[in-house]
Design a protein around this motif. Structure first.
Motif, PDB file in Angstrom:
ATOM      1  N   ARG A  27      -7.850  21.285  -6.548  1.00  0.00           N
ATOM      2  CA  ARG A  27      -8.763  21.970  -7.464  1.00  0.00           C
ATOM      3  C   ARG A  27      -9.919  21.051  -7.859  1.00  0.00           C
ATOM      4  O   ARG A  27     -11.061  21.490  -7.968  1.00  0.00           O
ATOM      5  CB  ARG A  27      -8.040  22.456  -8.726  1.00  0.00           C
ATOM      6  N   SER A  28      -9.629  19.787  -8.077  1.00  0.00           N
ATOM      7  CA  SER A  28     -10.670  18.827  -8.431  1.00  0.00           C
ATOM      8  C   SER A  28     -11.692  18.705  -7.296  1.00  0.00           C
ATOM      9  O   SER A  28     -12.903  18.709  -7.529  1.00  0.00           O
ATOM     10  CB  SER A  28     -10.038  17.475  -8.739  1.00  0.00           C
ATOM     11  N   ALA A  29     -11.209  18.585  -6.070  1.00  0.00           N
ATOM     12  CA  ALA A  29     -12.109  18.474  -4.919  1.00  0.00           C
ATOM     13  C   ALA A  29     -12.910  19.760  -4.722  1.00  0.00           C
ATOM     14  O   ALA A  29     -14.102  19.715  -4.409  1.00  0.00           O
ATOM     15  CB  ALA A  29     -11.307  18.151  -3.658  1.00  0.00           C
ATOM     16  N   MET A  30     -12.270  20.904  -4.925  1.00  0.00           N
ATOM     17  CA  MET A  30     -12.961  22.188  -4.779  1.00  0.00           C
ATOM     18  C   MET A  30     -14.037  22.350  -5.858  1.00  0.00           C
ATOM     19  O   MET A  30     -15.152  22.777  -5.564  1.00  0.00           O
ATOM     20  CB  MET A  30     -11.951  23.334  -4.862  1.00  0.00           C
ATOM     21  N   ASN A  31     -13.712  21.999  -7.092  1.00  0.00           N
ATOM     22  CA  ASN A  31     -14.703  22.080  -8.174  1.00  0.00           C
ATOM     23  C   ASN A  31     -15.879  21.148  -7.923  1.00  0.00           C
ATOM     24  O   ASN A  31     -17.023  21.496  -8.206  1.00  0.00           O
ATOM     25  CB  ASN A  31     -14.052  21.769  -9.521  1.00  0.00           C
ATOM     26  N   GLU A  32     -15.601  19.972  -7.397  1.00  0.00           N
ATOM     27  CA  GLU A  32     -16.675  19.030  -7.079  1.00  0.00           C
ATOM     28  C   GLU A  32     -17.574  19.597  -5.984  1.00  0.00           C
ATOM     29  O   GLU A  32     -18.799  19.513  -6.066  1.00  0.00           O
ATOM     30  CB  GLU A  32     -16.076  17.698  -6.625  1.00  0.00           C
ATOM     31  N   ALA A  33     -16.973  20.216  -4.970  1.00  0.00           N
ATOM     32  CA  ALA A  33     -17.754  20.780  -3.867  1.00  0.00           C
ATOM     33  C   ALA A  33     -18.598  21.964  -4.335  1.00  0.00           C
ATOM     34  O   ALA A  33     -19.747  22.112  -3.908  1.00  0.00           O
ATOM     35  CB  ALA A  33     -16.825  21.205  -2.732  1.00  0.00           C
ATOM     36  N   THR A  34     -18.056  22.808  -5.198  1.00  0.00           N
ATOM     37  CA  THR A  34     -18.820  23.970  -5.664  1.00  0.00           C
ATOM     38  C   THR A  34     -19.872  23.588  -6.696  1.00  0.00           C
ATOM     39  O   THR A  34     -20.870  24.292  -6.839  1.00  0.00           O
ATOM     40  CB  THR A  34     -17.893  25.051  -6.261  1.00  0.00           C
ATOM     41  N   GLY A  35     -19.677  22.496  -7.395  1.00  0.00           N
ATOM     42  CA  GLY A  35     -20.611  22.097  -8.440  1.00  0.00           C
ATOM     43  C   GLY A  35     -21.809  21.310  -7.947  1.00  0.00           C
ATOM     44  O   GLY A  35     -22.800  21.166  -8.670  1.00  0.00           O
ATOM     45  N   SER A  68     -26.083  24.750  -5.737  1.00  0.00           N
ATOM     46  CA  SER A  68     -26.050  26.124  -6.240  1.00  0.00           C
ATOM     47  C   SER A  68     -26.350  27.135  -5.135  1.00  0.00           C
ATOM     48  O   SER A  68     -26.245  28.331  -5.343  1.00  0.00           O
ATOM     49  CB  SER A  68     -27.056  26.294  -7.377  1.00  0.00           C
ATOM     50  N   ASP A  69     -26.742  26.661  -3.956  1.00  0.00           N
ATOM     51  CA  ASP A  69     -27.020  27.554  -2.840  1.00  0.00           C
ATOM     52  C   ASP A  69     -26.174  27.139  -1.644  1.00  0.00           C
ATOM     53  O   ASP A  69     -25.502  26.124  -1.666  1.00  0.00           O
ATOM     54  CB  ASP A  69     -28.502  27.532  -2.478  1.00  0.00           C
ATOM     55  N   GLY A  70     -26.194  27.936  -0.606  1.00  0.00           N
ATOM     56  CA  GLY A  70     -25.429  27.619   0.589  1.00  0.00           C
ATOM     57  C   GLY A  70     -24.051  28.257   0.577  1.00  0.00           C
ATOM     58  O   GLY A  70     -23.789  29.202  -0.171  1.00  0.00           O
ATOM     59  N   PHE A  71     -23.185  27.724   1.412  1.00  0.00           N
ATOM     60  CA  PHE A  71     -21.858  28.294   1.593  1.00  0.00           C
ATOM     61  C   PHE A  71     -20.797  27.205   1.562  1.00  0.00           C
ATOM     62  O   PHE A  71     -21.049  26.061   1.935  1.00  0.00           O
ATOM     63  CB  PHE A  71     -21.769  29.030   2.937  1.00  0.00           C
ATOM     64  N   LEU A  72     -19.597  27.590   1.147  1.00  0.00           N
ATOM     65  CA  LEU A  72     -18.461  26.677   1.118  1.00  0.00           C
ATOM     66  C   LEU A  72     -17.307  27.346   1.846  1.00  0.00           C
ATOM     67  O   LEU A  72     -16.963  28.491   1.547  1.00  0.00           O
ATOM     68  CB  LEU A  72     -18.041  26.361  -0.326  1.00  0.00           C
ATOM     69  N   MET A  89     -27.692  26.845   7.375  1.00  0.00           N
ATOM     70  CA  MET A  89     -26.493  26.568   8.167  1.00  0.00           C
ATOM     71  C   MET A  89     -26.429  25.134   8.700  1.00  0.00           C
ATOM     72  O   MET A  89     -25.973  24.884   9.801  1.00  0.00           O
ATOM     73  CB  MET A  89     -26.347  27.558   9.336  1.00  0.00           C
ATOM     74  N   ARG A  90     -26.858  24.189   7.882  1.00  0.00           N
ATOM     75  CA  ARG A  90     -26.719  22.773   8.216  1.00  0.00           C
ATOM     76  C   ARG A  90     -25.619  22.176   7.343  1.00  0.00           C
ATOM     77  O   ARG A  90     -25.516  22.484   6.163  1.00  0.00           O
ATOM     78  CB  ARG A  90     -28.028  22.033   7.989  1.00  0.00           C
ATOM     79  N   VAL A  91     -24.815  21.322   7.952  1.00  0.00           N
ATOM     80  CA  VAL A  91     -23.676  20.731   7.253  1.00  0.00           C
ATOM     81  C   VAL A  91     -24.173  19.781   6.167  1.00  0.00           C
ATOM     82  O   VAL A  91     -24.947  18.862   6.434  1.00  0.00           O
ATOM     83  CB  VAL A  91     -22.753  19.968   8.230  1.00  0.00           C
ATOM     84  N   ARG A  92     -23.771  20.041   4.959  1.00  0.00           N
ATOM     85  CA  ARG A  92     -24.082  19.144   3.846  1.00  0.00           C
ATOM     86  C   ARG A  92     -22.951  18.142   3.655  1.00  0.00           C
ATOM     87  O   ARG A  92     -23.186  16.975   3.402  1.00  0.00           O
ATOM     88  CB  ARG A  92     -24.262  19.931   2.557  1.00  0.00           C
ATOM     89  N   GLN A  93     -21.726  18.652   3.753  1.00  0.00           N
ATOM     90  CA  GLN A  93     -20.583  17.781   3.495  1.00  0.00           C
ATOM     91  C   GLN A  93     -19.345  18.346   4.186  1.00  0.00           C
ATOM     92  O   GLN A  93     -19.093  19.552   4.130  1.00  0.00           O
ATOM     93  CB  GLN A  93     -20.337  17.687   1.993  1.00  0.00           C
ATOM     94  N   LEU A  94     -18.592  17.473   4.820  1.00  0.00           N
ATOM     95  CA  LEU A  94     -17.303  17.837   5.393  1.00  0.00           C
ATOM     96  C   LEU A  94     -16.277  16.866   4.840  1.00  0.00           C
ATOM     97  O   LEU A  94     -16.410  15.650   4.992  1.00  0.00           O
ATOM     98  CB  LEU A  94     -17.331  17.763   6.921  1.00  0.00           C
ATOM     99  N   ARG A  95     -15.283  17.430   4.172  1.00  0.00           N
ATOM    100  CA  ARG A  95     -14.208  16.612   3.615  1.00  0.00           C
ATOM    101  C   ARG A  95     -12.897  17.120   4.187  1.00  0.00           C
ATOM    102  O   ARG A  95     -12.650  18.325   4.207  1.00  0.00           O
ATOM    103  CB  ARG A  95     -14.187  16.708   2.093  1.00  0.00           C
ATOM    104  N   THR A  96     -12.072  16.195   4.665  1.00  0.00           N
ATOM    105  CA  THR A  96     -10.784  16.574   5.228  1.00  0.00           C
ATOM    106  C   THR A  96      -9.673  15.777   4.553  1.00  0.00           C
ATOM    107  O   THR A  96      -9.884  14.659   4.090  1.00  0.00           O
ATOM    108  CB  THR A  96     -10.728  16.310   6.742  1.00  0.00           C
TER     109      THR A  96
END
Length: 131
Positions: free
Chosen positions: A30-38, A41-45, A68-75
């Motif tokens: 949840r912490s990682a998801m909140n960080e990614a969504t915060g 304000s535009d784009g897709f997750l 459609m350009r990658v901003r961040q990929l976290r695994t």
């Protein structure tokens, strides 16, 4: 009788440890998801996961811009509560199609690649539904 009581007590202890471990993992996710969504304000997750029958599972969080350009990929890969998300800067600014081609099913098909493909599919489905 004493053996049965000890076995049940051990079972209860392991069950409690499982609950605590699951709670820790959920809190981290949840912490990682909140960080990614915060962050934007535009784009897709997109979020993808792959859990093989045996072995370590993987989770991927993919953020892309409106073009459609990658901003961040976290695994995250692992089988314990100590697994953490790791950022992959090597794919930053790739197009979504480049990323899909790079992680296409084939020789490099592992749990991480499957999770990334699922995140890509999720983003593409959401994008198609938008006017």
């Amino acid at each position: 009788m004493e053996f049965t009581q000890q076995a049940l007590l051990m079972l209860l202890l392991f069950w409690i440890l499982q609950i605590v471990g699951s709670w820790i993992q959920w809190k981290h996710y949840r912490s990682a998801m909140n960080e990614a969504t915060g962050q934007w304000s535009d784009g897709f997750l997109g979020a993808g996961r792959s859990k093989p029958r045996f072995g370590a599972g993987s989770v991927a969080l993919l953020s892309v811009s409106p073009d459609m350009r990658v901003r961040q990929l976290r695994t995250m890969s692992g089988i314990t509560v100590f697994a953490r998300f790791k950022q992959d800067p090597s794919v930053q600014d790739w197009t979504l199609s480049q990323l899909a081609t790079h992680y296409a099913a084939g020789t490099r098909d592992n749990a991480v690649a499957k999770a990334i493909r699922q995140a890509i599919t999720q983003i593409e489905e959401v994008r198609r539904r938008q006017p």
